[in-house]
Write a protein that holds these residues in place. Structure first.
Motif, PDB file in Angstrom:
ATOM      1  N   VAL A 169      18.034  32.695  33.685  1.00  0.00           N
ATOM      2  CA  VAL A 169      18.811  31.140  34.011  1.00  0.00           C
ATOM      3  C   VAL A 169      17.942  30.560  35.405  1.00  0.00           C
ATOM      4  O   VAL A 169      18.381  29.099  35.316  1.00  0.00           O
ATOM      5  CB  VAL A 169      19.973  31.395  33.964  1.00  0.00           C
ATOM      6  CG1 VAL A 169      21.034  31.316  33.212  1.00  0.00           C
ATOM      7  CG2 VAL A 169      20.586  32.519  35.082  1.00  0.00           C
ATOM      8  N   VAL A 215      28.749  27.784  35.753  1.00  0.00           N
ATOM      9  CA  VAL A 215      29.113  29.271  36.136  1.00  0.00           C
ATOM     10  C   VAL A 215      30.531  29.333  36.131  1.00  0.00           C
ATOM     11  O   VAL A 215      31.532  30.585  36.406  1.00  0.00           O
ATOM     12  CB  VAL A 215      27.999  29.918  36.295  1.00  0.00           C
ATOM     13  CG1 VAL A 215      28.099  31.505  36.211  1.00  0.00           C
ATOM     14  CG2 VAL A 215      26.607  29.322  35.270  1.00  0.00           C
ATOM     15  N   SER A 233      31.800  32.810  42.745  1.00  0.00           N
ATOM     16  CA  SER A 233      32.649  32.825  42.758  1.00  0.00           C
ATOM     17  C   SER A 233      32.144  32.800  44.557  1.00  0.00           C
ATOM     18  O   SER A 233      31.202  32.137  44.921  1.00  0.00           O
ATOM     19  CB  SER A 233      32.451  34.611  43.431  1.00  0.00           C
ATOM     20  OG  SER A 233      31.608  35.301  43.751  1.00  0.00           O
ATOM     21  N   ALA A 269      24.815  23.503  36.297  1.00  0.00           N
ATOM     22  CA  ALA A 269      24.312  24.719  35.999  1.00  0.00           C
ATOM     23  C   ALA A 269      25.348  25.273  36.615  1.00  0.00           C
ATOM     24  O   ALA A 269      26.186  26.470  36.234  1.00  0.00           O
ATOM     25  CB  ALA A 269      22.817  24.819  35.521  1.00  0.00           C
TER      26      ALA A 269
HETATM   27  C1  HEM Z   1      20.757  31.125  45.279  1.00  0.00           C
HETATM   28  C2  HEM Z   1      21.954  30.509  43.804  1.00  0.00           C
HETATM   29  C3  HEM Z   1      22.278  31.518  43.108  1.00  0.00           C
HETATM   30  C4  HEM Z   1      23.009  32.313  43.340  1.00  0.00           C
HETATM   31  C5  HEM Z   1      23.764  33.351  45.290  1.00  0.00           C
HETATM   32  C6  HEM Z   1      24.084  33.061  42.942  1.00  0.00           C
HETATM   33  C7  HEM Z   1      24.625  33.918  42.351  1.00  0.00           C
HETATM   34  C8  HEM Z   1      24.903  34.809  41.873  1.00  0.00           C
HETATM   35  C9  HEM Z   1      26.764  35.931  41.817  1.00  0.00           C
HETATM   36  C10 HEM Z   1      26.343  36.667  43.149  1.00  0.00           C
HETATM   37  C11 HEM Z   1      26.280  35.806  40.595  1.00  0.00           C
HETATM   38  C12 HEM Z   1      27.532  36.847  39.944  1.00  0.00           C
HETATM   39  C13 HEM Z   1      29.468  36.766  39.227  1.00  0.00           C
HETATM   40  C14 HEM Z   1      29.480  35.488  40.755  1.00  0.00           C
HETATM   41  O1  HEM Z   1      30.025  36.243  41.433  1.00  0.00           O
HETATM   42  O2  HEM Z   1      29.563  34.441  40.760  1.00  0.00           O
HETATM   43  C15 HEM Z   1      25.812  35.212  39.518  1.00  0.00           C
HETATM   44  C16 HEM Z   1      26.059  35.042  38.098  1.00  0.00           C
HETATM   45  C17 HEM Z   1      25.679  34.225  36.804  1.00  0.00           C
HETATM   46  N1  HEM Z   1      24.367  33.242  38.023  1.00  0.00           N
HETATM   47 FE1  HEM Z   1      24.531  32.468  39.323  1.00  0.00          FE
HETATM   48  N2  HEM Z   1      22.851  32.745  41.726  1.00  0.00           N
HETATM   49  C18 HEM Z   1      22.909  31.051  41.704  1.00  0.00           C
HETATM   50  C19 HEM Z   1      22.455  30.642  40.815  1.00  0.00           C
HETATM   51  C20 HEM Z   1      22.191  30.390  39.994  1.00  0.00           C
HETATM   52  C21 HEM Z   1      21.813  28.676  39.161  1.00  0.00           C
HETATM   53  C22 HEM Z   1      20.842  28.004  39.148  1.00  0.00           C
HETATM   54  C23 HEM Z   1      22.483  29.266  37.356  1.00  0.00           C
HETATM   55  C24 HEM Z   1      21.508  28.466  36.522  1.00  0.00           C
HETATM   56  C25 HEM Z   1      22.285  28.516  35.411  1.00  0.00           C
HETATM   57  C26 HEM Z   1      23.020  30.547  37.752  1.00  0.00           C
HETATM   58  C27 HEM Z   1      23.745  30.999  36.285  1.00  0.00           C
HETATM   59  C28 HEM Z   1      24.263  32.241  36.413  1.00  0.00           C
HETATM   60  C29 HEM Z   1      25.156  32.387  35.771  1.00  0.00           C
HETATM   61  C30 HEM Z   1      24.929  32.554  33.952  1.00  0.00           C
HETATM   62  C31 HEM Z   1      25.874  34.095  35.707  1.00  0.00           C
HETATM   63  C32 HEM Z   1      26.578  35.196  35.042  1.00  0.00           C
HETATM   64  C33 HEM Z   1      28.174  34.592  35.164  1.00  0.00           C
HETATM   65  C34 HEM Z   1      28.456  35.510  34.138  1.00  0.00           C
HETATM   66  O3  HEM Z   1      28.469  36.642  33.419  1.00  0.00           O
HETATM   67  O4  HEM Z   1      30.276  35.225  33.992  1.00  0.00           O
HETATM   68  N3  HEM Z   1      23.436  31.311  39.085  1.00  0.00           N
HETATM   69  N4  HEM Z   1      25.692  34.698  39.862  1.00  0.00           N
END
Ligand code: HEM
Length: 128
Positions: A43, A59, A62, A55
């Motif tokens: 992603v 999501v 958190s 995007a």
């Molecule tokens: C520096 C940027 C980012 C960080 C630090 C980050 C961090 C995280 C973390 C900690 C989670 C676990 C769930 C939560 O705590 O919310 C997560 C899940 C996820 N993130 Fe990111 N994220 C970043 C950028 C992005 C971007 C740009 C996308 C774009 C599509 C993305 C898509 C997702 C998806 C699809 C999940 C899974 C949600 C699920 O399984 O329910 N993230 N992210």
């Protein structure tokens, strides 16, 4: 001072070797984070070099995730390319609510006033 970049500069970092994403006017270098991202590297690669704000919000990340991001911030977008701040949702909701209650008040008053006017005219002409 915070380093400023243009969208074109962010766009240059769209390969696995260097992945930058733009989220709400801030720029993040997530290259080292690809393997650690709980949502997977796919992603992030998909959004590489792009504005990933929508995007990212879709999501529903958190507050932990939002805190984590700060570690990867490398700069902000140049002022001339920044999007204006989105108005807070609650303000919009309140405005909509007050407007709709105002218009429902208006739609009340007009028929009542017409009814009253008709009664008065009827009395003046037919009851005297
Ligand atoms: C520096 C940027 C980012 C960080 C630090 C980050 C961090 C995280 C973390 C900690 C989670 C676990 C769930 C939560 O705590 O919310 C997560 C899940 C996820 N993130 Fe990111 N994220 C970043 C950028 C992005 C971007 C740009 C996308 C774009 C599509 C993305 C898509 C997702 C998806 C699809 C999940 C899974 C949600 C699920 O399984 O329910 N993230 N992210």
């Amino acid at each position: 001072m915070v380093q400023e970049y243009t969208k074109a500069q962010v766009r240059d970092h769209n390969k696995k070797e260097s992945v930058w994403v733009l989220v709400h006017n801030d720029i993040y270098d997530v290259t080292a984070f690809l393997n650690e991202h709980p949502g997977g590297e796919e992603v992030l690669l998909e959004q590489a070099g792009k504005d990933a704000s929508e995007a990212f919000e879709d999501v529903g990340h958190s507050s932990d995730a939002r805190e984590m991001m700060l570690k990867y911030k490398v700069g902000t977008l140049v002022a001339s390319e920044r999007k204006p701040e989105q108005p807070k949702k609650s303000t919009v909701d309140w405005k909509e609510t007050s407007e709709s209650s105002e218009s429902s008040l208006k739609s009340w008053i007009i028929p009542v006033a017409l009814g009253l006017a008709a009664t008065i005219i009827y009395r003046l002409y037919f009851m005297s």
